[in-house]
Scaffold this active site. Structure first.
Site, mmCIF file in Angstrom:
data_model
loop_
_atom_site.group_PDB
_atom_site.id
_atom_site.type_symbol
_atom_site.label_atom_id
_atom_site.label_comp_id
_atom_site.label_asym_id
_atom_site.label_seq_id
_atom_site.Cartn_x
_atom_site.Cartn_y
_atom_site.Cartn_z
ATOM 1 N N PRO A 1 62.419 18.843 94.102
ATOM 2 C CA PRO A 1 62.645 19.833 95.169
ATOM 3 C C PRO A 1 63.297 21.072 94.575
ATOM 4 O O PRO A 1 64.468 21.052 94.195
ATOM 5 C CB PRO A 1 63.578 19.101 96.146
ATOM 6 C CG PRO A 1 64.259 18.055 95.319
ATOM 7 C CD PRO A 1 63.303 17.670 94.235
ATOM 8 N N ASP B 1 66.403 22.032 90.114
ATOM 9 C CA ASP B 1 66.015 20.755 90.708
ATOM 10 C C ASP B 1 67.180 20.308 91.581
ATOM 11 O O ASP B 1 68.242 19.922 91.080
ATOM 12 C CB ASP B 1 65.732 19.736 89.592
ATOM 13 C CG ASP B 1 65.265 18.386 90.138
ATOM 14 O OD1 ASP B 1 65.398 18.139 91.354
ATOM 15 O OD2 ASP B 1 64.775 17.568 89.336
ATOM 16 N N HIS B 2 66.964 20.349 92.894
ATOM 17 C CA HIS B 2 68.059 20.089 93.832
ATOM 18 C C HIS B 2 68.510 18.631 93.814
ATOM 19 O O HIS B 2 69.568 18.302 94.348
ATOM 20 C CB HIS B 2 67.645 20.488 95.255
ATOM 21 C CG HIS B 2 68.758 21.101 96.058
ATOM 22 N ND1 HIS B 2 70.080 20.867 95.797
ATOM 23 C CD2 HIS B 2 68.737 21.952 97.120
ATOM 24 C CE1 HIS B 2 70.829 21.527 96.667
ATOM 25 N NE2 HIS B 2 70.040 22.206 97.477
ATOM 26 N N ARG B 3 67.735 17.754 93.199
ATOM 27 C CA ARG B 3 68.172 16.363 93.062
ATOM 28 C C ARG B 3 69.331 16.266 92.077
ATOM 29 O O ARG B 3 70.153 15.340 92.171
ATOM 30 C CB ARG B 3 67.022 15.481 92.569
ATOM 31 C CG ARG B 3 65.811 15.419 93.485
ATOM 32 C CD ARG B 3 64.665 14.680 92.822
ATOM 33 N NE ARG B 3 64.263 15.316 91.556
ATOM 34 C CZ ARG B 3 63.312 14.845 90.758
ATOM 35 N NH1 ARG B 3 62.677 13.718 91.086
ATOM 36 N NH2 ARG B 3 63.009 15.477 89.644
ATOM 37 N N ALA B 4 69.368 17.190 91.114
ATOM 38 C CA ALA B 4 70.357 17.123 90.044
ATOM 39 C C ALA B 4 71.404 18.222 90.128
ATOM 40 O O ALA B 4 72.534 18.037 89.673
ATOM 41 C CB ALA B 4 69.647 17.196 88.689
#
Length: 478
Positions: free
Chosen positions: A276, A450-453
């Protein structure tokens, strides 16, 4: 005993390659370290060295052959004392295609597939099809002689088209031919969903392999996004039919994708689907950096070194990552990898694609060293001479399109990295300096994260640190 020379894996992402050129011929004596062939990988054309001694008894794969799988036998070497003719005879026969596995007990209800007898398919592709319940009869293979290979199934693997529950035979309405009389290519799951939602598949444009309608196309039609849909009983409007000009009537040329372009397509599609992206943009004043660059170049001229703005951007990003380590990470599923070194990948456009040479430990290198390395790597990238360790890895990337006059853009994250900086052109703009409107050289940069990280706040801290270094560039020399 004859030695089977196999197609090597010359990069970690290589699954197949092109045997571009043989540097030996049958009957040649070769020793360990001798160059045997030039092989085009998914990243570059590389030389393949011998590790055994003997005589080239037979060249199995002719030069210029595409889609040679890693591990496939490309030549046979006769060892010392062996007869070359015996070595030829010792060439193993092609391995038989493995028989379909018996009904899996671990998954008692796999989706049934049609008989695949007579279909040209690689063993790996057949295993994937059987595991996912994919019907191979409607897939056009892109491998040698039309063989279905693993890559042909990639568009189906992640789409949810292979449901674990049995798939009933499509009803006549779902399998109806299109208005032109041709059967619409669609996956079984897509047909079932279309029937349930009352959507006419003939009105949809498939985004799966070879234009096949997949689950995502049905969902897009259902929600009104992208393609349009109509009830199953509604025929396409005459105007729509008139507008649909067959592509065969448009002058065109079809070009086969290179291994590099296939890899770019696969990796960047995966990045956009899996990561994302969040985008943060900041304007950076360049005047102080440009002045320092001119002064440094004057002093470096005698050494044959010339700094570019991009060299200084690389250094600034590396130091910013050192100051904001929360952004120097990779997302690994159930783990977050934190890097202790700032290795910056630099996007370089080359004929047929894009490659990202890496400036290792950029935060601790001088600007002159970064400039020298960047110039060397970019030059060898253009020639296809980079080694895997020179373009694999990296903890973050820089993509600079400013020299092309692009003011602002967003870049796709290069997995498994978690951020990339898109750099636009420096241009004269009205800019507020010390509470007054003045003219300044301003550059717009956009970070993709990367919005997950990486959280938005940490991404903002990184861009703030980068902006401070560029606007007060003496900090990069400390």
């Amino acid at each position: 005993m004859p030695i089977n020379l196999q197609m090597p894996a010359l990069s970690p992402t290589m699954e197949e390659g092109t045997l571009a050129k043989w540097l030996v011929k049958e009957g040649d004596q070769v020793s360990s370290g001798d160059l045997l062939a030039e092989i085009e990988t998914d990243k570059a054309t590389m030389e393949f060295e011998a590790i055994d001694e003997g005589v080239i008894a037979k060249i199995v794969v002719a030069e210029g052959t595409d889609n040679v799988k890693v591990g496939e036998i490309i030549a046979i070497i006769a060892e010392e004392g062996e007869d070359a003719g015996d070595a030829k005879a010792a060439e193993p026969a092609p391995a038989p295609t493995p028989a379909p596995a018996p009904a899996a007990k671990e998954n008692p209800a796999p989706a049934p597939t049609k008989s695949n007898d007579g279909i040209k398919v690689s063993p790996a592709a057949r295993r994937i099809a059987e595991a996912k319940g994919i019907d191979l009869s409607g897939i056009t293979g892109t491998g040698p002689d039309g063989k279905i290979v693993k890559g042909d199934l990639e568009g189906l693997e992640g789409s949810g088209d292979a449901a674990p529950a049995p798939i009933p035979a499509p009803a006549p309405v779902a399998a109806a031919p299109s208005a032109s009389g041709a059967r619409v290519k669609a996956t079984p799951l897509a047909r079932r969903l279309a029937k349930q939602k009352g959507i006419d598949i003939a009105t949809l444009t498939g985004t799966g392999p070879n234009g096949r309608v997949i689950k995502a196309d049905i969902e897009a039609a259902k929600t009104g996004e992208g393609v349009t849909s109509a009830p199953a009983t509604t025929a396409p409007a005459p105007a729509a039919q008139a507008a649909a000009i067959p592509d065969t009537e448009i002058p065109h040329t079809d070009e086969k994708l290179s291994n590099m372009r296939k890899t770019i397509a696969r990796r960047l599609t995966g990045s956009m689907q899996d990561a994302p992206h969040i985008y943060l943009t900041v304007d950076v004043q360049l005047d102080a950096l440009l002045a320092l660059r001119k002064e440094l170049n004057d002093s470096l001229e005698s050494r044959g070194v010339k700094l570019s703005v991009n060299d200084m951007v690389i250094k600034a990003l590396a130091i910013a990552l050192e100051q904001v380590p929360e952004c120097n990470v990779s997302f690994l599923g159930d783990q977050l990898r934190r890097y202790e070194r700032q290795d910056i990948s630099v996007a370089v456009s080359i004929p047929g694609g894009l490659i990202t040479p890496v400036i290792t430990d950029a935060a601790n290198k001088t600007l002159s060293k970064i400039a020298t390395e960047t110039k060397d790597l970019a030059s060898r990238a253009q020639e296809g001479k980079l080694q895997p360790h020179e373009y694999m890895g990296g903890t973050a990337s820089v993509s600079n399109m400013g020299m092309m006059g692009i003011k602002q853009f967003t870049a796709v994250i290069n997995p498994p990295q978690s951020m990339i900086l898109a750099v636009g052109a420096g241009e004269k703009r009205p800019h507020v300096i010390d509470d007054s409107l003045q003219i300044a050289t301003v550059m717009t940069v956009t970070g993709s994260f990367d919005h997950r990280a990486i959280d938005g706040a940490d991404g903002a801290k990184l861009l703030a640190a980068f902006k401070a270094l560029v606007e007060k560039p003496l900090g990069m020399l400390a």
